[in-house]
Write a protein that holds these residues in place. Sequence first.
Motif, PDB file in Angstrom:
ATOM      1  N   SER A 148       0.840  -1.214   0.000  1.00 25.20           N
ATOM      2  CA  SER A 148       0.000   0.000   0.000  1.00 25.20           C
ATOM      3  C   SER A 148       0.871   1.258   0.000  1.00 25.20           C
ATOM      4  O   SER A 148       0.672   2.174   0.790  1.00 25.20           O
ATOM      5  CB  SER A 148      -0.928   0.025   1.210  1.00 25.20           C
ATOM      6  N   PHE A 149       1.810   1.260  -0.889  1.00 21.61           N
ATOM      7  CA  PHE A 149       2.752   2.384  -0.991  1.00 21.61           C
ATOM      8  C   PHE A 149       2.080   3.587  -1.646  1.00 21.61           C
ATOM      9  O   PHE A 149       1.290   3.450  -2.575  1.00 21.61           O
ATOM     10  CB  PHE A 149       3.966   1.949  -1.815  1.00 21.61           C
ATOM     11  N   ASN A 150       2.411   4.756  -1.127  1.00 16.04           N
ATOM     12  CA  ASN A 150       1.859   5.998  -1.647  1.00 16.04           C
ATOM     13  C   ASN A 150       2.910   7.078  -1.457  1.00 16.04           C
ATOM     14  O   ASN A 150       3.603   7.079  -0.445  1.00 16.04           O
ATOM     15  CB  ASN A 150       0.588   6.323  -0.855  1.00 16.04           C
ATOM     16  N   VAL A 151       3.050   8.000  -2.404  1.00 17.28           N
ATOM     17  CA  VAL A 151       4.097   9.014  -2.240  1.00 17.28           C
ATOM     18  C   VAL A 151       3.683  10.141  -1.292  1.00 17.28           C
ATOM     19  O   VAL A 151       4.477  11.018  -0.978  1.00 17.28           O
ATOM     20  CB  VAL A 151       4.592   9.604  -3.586  1.00 17.28           C
ATOM     21  N   ASN A 152       2.435  10.117  -0.823  1.00 17.82           N
ATOM     22  CA  ASN A 152       1.975  11.046   0.228  1.00 17.82           C
ATOM     23  C   ASN A 152       2.168  12.513  -0.151  1.00 17.82           C
ATOM     24  O   ASN A 152       2.674  13.299   0.655  1.00 17.82           O
ATOM     25  CB  ASN A 152       2.723  10.807   1.549  1.00 17.82           C
ATOM     26  N   ASN A 153       1.772  12.883  -1.337  1.00 16.11           N
ATOM     27  CA  ASN A 153       1.829  14.280  -1.764  1.00 16.11           C
ATOM     28  C   ASN A 153       3.222  14.883  -1.798  1.00 16.11           C
ATOM     29  O   ASN A 153       3.371  16.085  -1.888  1.00 16.11           O
ATOM     30  CB  ASN A 153       0.920  15.162  -0.881  1.00 16.11           C
TER      31      ASN A 153
ATOM     32  N   ALA B  84      11.739  13.135  -5.888  1.00 12.72           N
ATOM     33  CA  ALA B  84      12.107  11.797  -6.336  1.00 12.72           C
ATOM     34  C   ALA B  84      12.287  10.916  -5.105  1.00 12.72           C
ATOM     35  O   ALA B  84      12.851  11.340  -4.101  1.00 12.72           O
ATOM     36  CB  ALA B  84      13.399  11.870  -7.131  1.00 12.72           C
ATOM     37  N   ILE B  85      11.759   9.698  -5.175  1.00 13.82           N
ATOM     38  CA  ILE B  85      11.863   8.749  -4.053  1.00 13.82           C
ATOM     39  C   ILE B  85      12.594   7.502  -4.545  1.00 13.82           C
ATOM     40  O   ILE B  85      12.245   6.939  -5.578  1.00 13.82           O
ATOM     41  CB  ILE B  85      10.466   8.366  -3.531  1.00 13.82           C
ATOM     42  N   LEU B  86      13.625   7.105  -3.771  1.00 17.55           N
ATOM     43  CA  LEU B  86      14.370   5.887  -4.112  1.00 17.55           C
ATOM     44  C   LEU B  86      14.176   4.869  -2.998  1.00 17.55           C
ATOM     45  O   LEU B  86      14.405   5.172  -1.829  1.00 17.55           O
ATOM     46  CB  LEU B  86      15.859   6.223  -4.268  1.00 17.55           C
TER      47      LEU B  86
HETATM   48  C1  LIG Z   1       3.059   7.560   3.324  1.00 11.19           C
HETATM   49  O1  LIG Z   1       2.379   7.497   4.560  1.00 11.19           O
HETATM   50  C2  LIG Z   1       2.155   6.178   5.026  1.00 11.19           C
HETATM   51  C3  LIG Z   1       1.333   6.260   6.271  1.00 11.19           C
HETATM   52  O2  LIG Z   1       1.684   7.355   7.039  1.00 11.19           O
HETATM   53  C4  LIG Z   1       3.498   5.482   5.251  1.00 11.19           C
HETATM   54  O3  LIG Z   1       3.260   4.150   5.654  1.00 11.19           O
HETATM   55  C5  LIG Z   1       4.286   5.491   3.963  1.00 11.19           C
HETATM   56  O4  LIG Z   1       5.565   4.949   4.191  1.00 11.19           O
HETATM   57  C6  LIG Z   1       4.437   6.919   3.457  1.00 11.19           C
HETATM   58  N1  LIG Z   1       5.099   6.891   2.171  1.00 11.19           N
HETATM   59  C7  LIG Z   1       6.199   7.596   1.930  1.00 11.19           C
HETATM   60  C8  LIG Z   1       6.740   7.490   0.555  1.00 11.19           C
HETATM   61  O5  LIG Z   1       6.748   8.284   2.771  1.00 11.19           O
END
Ligand SMILES: *[C@@H]1O[C@H](CO)[C@@H](O)[C@H](O)[C@H]1NC(C)=O
Length: 518
Positions: free
Chosen positions: A131-136, A140-142
């Motif tokens: 359930s990965f998300n870049v969170n706004n 760049a994310i590695l």
């Molecule tokens: C985004 O937030 C979620 C929950 O807070 C966290 O598990 C996840 O690692 C975060 N993703 C990044 C890319 O920081």
Amino acid sequence: MATLLAILFLTVSAAAAASFVPQDNFLLDCGATATATSPDGRVFKTEQQTSQFLQAQDDYKISADAAATDVPSPVYLTARIFVQEATYSLHLTRPGFHFVRLHFFPINNTVFDLQKATFTVTTEKYVLLHSFNVNNTNKAILKEFLINAVDPHFSIKFSPQKNSAAFINAIEVVSAPDELVTDSAANLLPVGNYAGLFAFAYQTVYRLNMGGPLITSANDTLGRTWTNDEPYLKAKNLAQTVSVSPSVIKYPSGGTNSLLIAPHMVYATLVEMAEANVNQPKFNVTWNFEVDMAFGYLLRLHFCDIVSKALNNLNFNVYINGQMAISDLDLSHTMGALAVPYYKDIVVNSSLVSNGLITVQIGPSNLGSGDLNAILNGLEVLKMSNTVDSLDGEFGVDGRRESSGSKRGTVAAVGFAMMFGAFVGLGAMVIKWHKRPQDWQKRNSFSSWLLPVHASDTSFMSSKASGSHKSNFYSSTLGLGRYLYNSIFSKLRKYIDYLTNILPHQLFTNFANGSFCC
Ligand SMILES: *[C@@H]1O[C@H](CO)[C@@H](O)[C@H](O)[C@H]1NC(C)=O
Ligand SMILES: *[C@@H]1O[C@H](CO)[C@@H](O)[C@H](O)[C@H]1NC(C)=O
Ligand SMILES: *[C@@H]1O[C@H](CO)[C@@H](O)[C@H](O)[C@H]1NC(C)=O
Ligand SMILES: *[C@@H]1O[C@H](CO)[C@@H](O)[C@H](O)[C@H]1NC(C)=O
Ligand SMILES: *[C@@H]1O[C@H](CO)[C@@H](O)[C@H](O)[C@H]1NC(C)=O
């Protein structure tokens, strides 16, 4: 062998670059129409050159305007979006640990808002991201992993969440040198040897160059990135940095540590105890690292005595989460000389990370007669895969769930069982209600249709006792249906009894006894 000798020879000369040629070297620039060269000089392949690796239903390739986008490498300027599951399959030629690096940058596009894309990334064996998300974030994310691949077939699967999408800008799957990972390390608690590290997968959580600058993949022979430690330093006034020319560093020729473990720049800078406190020299320098407390960690601590003027003049201790990790370390004694790199691997069990922090402390040892000082040159914090081969979340690729023996796990399991029981009960009531007899209101109402009063257990027992009855019992499908129905309901009734009477009582007595476990 010739290359090995060459490496050993080269390490003696500080100016020479280490030569490691990875046998497997997949560099994929997803969505790219032209080859991209990263700042470290590595050439990433285009879509056309890599299409044979990808099985996907979708064909969304996006790109960003290079002039208007602030990214550290051109590989982030293109991406693939997957609305359905997609898999990259690679054929590896050399078994062993491989760096798997996933590069993400949420490019603005008309297909899907990638800031909101939530997805899972797995290999055949391991969950890498759940359930990965870049969170706004708009950076760049590695994500870097170290995976021991023993099967020539290696795949990376992207699975978008329902009504979401997955995306990927670039993928690296690159052989790591054998000497990088050893099978054994020191165990933090109980103190002893920890064998079996080859059986885990790892994710790099922190890789720090103490007291030194950012080292990009361009200055690391294995394409690693080392960042400065200051953001994690607890009391900055208790620490100070030291740096020497990288040419001072002398790698041991025996092979216990080579340029491939860490580059010169890591060992040429360090953090030591601040001299400002000479009046009260007994204190620790402390770093705090936030980590996911559900996992164990492998810590690699890098040392190189570039501060002592003479041998046997520096003795210090290293603590991890309050436990003695290295006692009375004398680097010049261990390595036989000053300015020689040394590293130590330590396994930290998840049970020691219960507050979500890994704390590393260095302080003077009581045994030393020389300077009251302590040093640290570099630190790597690697998350270890859990019992179901996941590096993110508690479920494995095959849906297995991590069996946690902890109290937290037991309480959660009891809660889940009660909830499950309630759902089953509710479901049964609904089914029963639909099947209720027309005249149910005239009968003795609720309980009569809710649970069968004519318990089937007796008839079942008798039929089992005397085999002759069996054929009669199963003679019609109606009989079988009734048998199943009754047996399920009798079990359900017992279960509800258990939940409503026995379980709370048991929980209560256990709680009163101080042991919260069934
Ligand atoms: C985004 O937030 C979620 C929950 O807070 C966290 O598990 C996840 O690692 C975060 N993703 C990044 C890319 O920081
Ligand atoms: C993304 O693109 C849309 C139109 O395609 C534009 O309106 C929006 O400003 C862009 N957002 C960013 C952050 O560039
Ligand atoms: C990285 O390497 C380049 C040359 O290859 C050099 O100019 C630069 O100073 C190095 N930076 C670090 C932090 O080592
Ligand atoms: C340094 O930290 C360790 C572990 O937290 C602690 O036991 C020790 O007393 C500390 N030393 C000093 C001088 O404060
Ligand atoms: C942590 O400790 C538990 C219990 O002692 C053990 O079962 C588990 O394997 C350990 N974890 C690791 C990563 O070694």
